[in-house]
Design a protein around this motif. Structure first.
Motif, mmCIF file in Angstrom:
data_model
loop_
_atom_site.group_PDB
_atom_site.id
_atom_site.type_symbol
_atom_site.label_atom_id
_atom_site.label_comp_id
_atom_site.label_asym_id
_atom_site.label_seq_id
_atom_site.Cartn_x
_atom_site.Cartn_y
_atom_site.Cartn_z
ATOM 1 N N GLY A 157 -3.885 7.382 5.131
ATOM 2 C CA GLY A 157 -3.972 6.084 4.482
ATOM 3 C C GLY A 157 -5.368 5.507 4.440
ATOM 4 O O GLY A 157 -6.364 6.210 4.646
ATOM 5 N N TRP A 158 -5.416 4.178 4.224
ATOM 6 C CA TRP A 158 -6.678 3.471 4.070
ATOM 7 C C TRP A 158 -6.591 2.095 4.711
ATOM 8 O O TRP A 158 -5.514 1.489 4.778
ATOM 9 C CB TRP A 158 -7.038 3.305 2.582
ATOM 10 N N ALA A 159 -7.732 1.644 5.153
ATOM 11 C CA ALA A 159 -7.858 0.276 5.665
ATOM 12 C C ALA A 159 -8.936 -0.420 4.833
ATOM 13 O O ALA A 159 -10.113 -0.069 4.911
ATOM 14 C CB ALA A 159 -8.245 0.277 7.139
ATOM 15 N N VAL A 160 -8.513 -1.372 4.001
ATOM 16 C CA VAL A 160 -9.432 -2.116 3.145
ATOM 17 C C VAL A 160 -9.601 -3.515 3.732
ATOM 18 O O VAL A 160 -8.678 -4.334 3.676
ATOM 19 C CB VAL A 160 -8.905 -2.195 1.696
ATOM 20 N N LEU A 161 -10.757 -3.741 4.332
ATOM 21 C CA LEU A 161 -10.992 -5.011 5.027
ATOM 22 C C LEU A 161 -9.867 -5.287 6.022
ATOM 23 O O LEU A 161 -9.465 -6.427 6.236
ATOM 24 C CB LEU A 161 -11.118 -6.159 4.030
ATOM 25 N N GLY A 162 -9.339 -4.200 6.596
ATOM 26 C CA GLY A 162 -8.239 -4.319 7.546
ATOM 27 C C GLY A 162 -8.354 -3.282 8.645
ATOM 28 O O GLY A 162 -9.421 -2.685 8.857
ATOM 29 N N ASN A 163 -7.249 -3.011 9.312
ATOM 30 C CA ASN A 163 -7.262 -2.110 10.459
ATOM 31 C C ASN A 163 -6.022 -1.231 10.466
ATOM 32 O O ASN A 163 -4.901 -1.716 10.269
ATOM 33 C CB ASN A 163 -7.312 -2.923 11.763
#
Length: 232
Positions: free
Chosen positions: A194-200
């Motif tokens: 997955g991905w973390a866009v301005l997140g965790n």
């Protein structure tokens, strides 16, 4: 904390003996010593001395020293050579998810005794998601979790005797999967993608929690097939 890595040659696969010992490894060796004491193979003093060494051992190799002269140890020595779990799941994992965990400006939790399917999707948008597999029932050896966090937080916890792999990244965010290798040949492998866009997005083992039904789930399948055969 001692983080010194065992020496190894370039491109060499680490042996089982070089792996850090888990609580399950120590319990296994302690059980062998207890049986040896009951059978009269060890004196009470020898048993106490070896158990003390087991509690202080840091690697699987250090543990094996305390049982190498006992017959029960050779039942485990015949295990197949250690092979790391592949970095990516096999192609037979379905694209559709068995379950979705979604948090949008809210929180969502999946924990306790539940059946982990082959694929799960977790989405956190300005929210928080917690997926705890430490007490889950693994019906499949490979489990894929797609985790996407946008201004949110996704926490994933797994038993410490499974293998854990991660493929993904962060865009001004944090994508952190603690790679974990199980010494059990039939242990489940959990893949985080997955991905973390301005997140965790974070995935780690939950210490003290083990998959206790790896063999049980195989036995259940055999019993179900046997019952179907007898009911014909």
């Amino acid at each position: 904390m001692d983080l010194q890595k065992p020496a190894r040659t370039q491109d060499a696969t680490p042996s089982v003996s070089a792996l850090r010992a888990s609580d399950a490894d120590r319990d296994r060796v302690a059980d062998i010593l207890r049986e040896a004491l009951a059978e009269g193979r060890l004196t009470a003093d020898e048993h106490a001395e070896r158990v003390d060494g087991v509690l202080n051992a840091k690697t699987v190799g250090e543990l094996e020293v305390f049982i190498q002269d006992l017959p029960a140890a050779h039942q485990h020595a015949s295990r197949a050579a250690y092979t790391p779990a592949p970095p990516r799941p096999t192609d037979d994992i379905p694209g559709e998810s068995d379950a979705n965990v979604v948090a949008v400006f809210s929180s969502a939790v999946r924990r306790g005794r539940w059946r982990a399917g082959r694929r799960m999707h977790a989405y956190s948008i300005f929210g928080s998601v917690e997926i705890d597999l430490s007490e889950a029932i693994f019906e499949y050896q490979q489990v894929v979790i797609k985790a996407v966090s946008v201004f949110g937080d996704i926490q994933i916890r797994v038993p410490e005797n499974v293998s854990l792999r991660g493929t993904g990244g962060g865009v001004l965010g944090n994508f952190d999967v603690a790679t974990l290798d199980s010494t059990e040949t039939d242990a489940p492998v959990v893949y985080i993608d997955g991905w973390a866009v301005l997140g965790n997005v974070e995935a780690r083992p939950k210490r003290g929690k083990l998959v206790s039904d790896i063999l049980e789930r195989v036995q259940d399948k055999v019993e179900r097939k046997l019952r179907k055969h007898l009911d014909r």
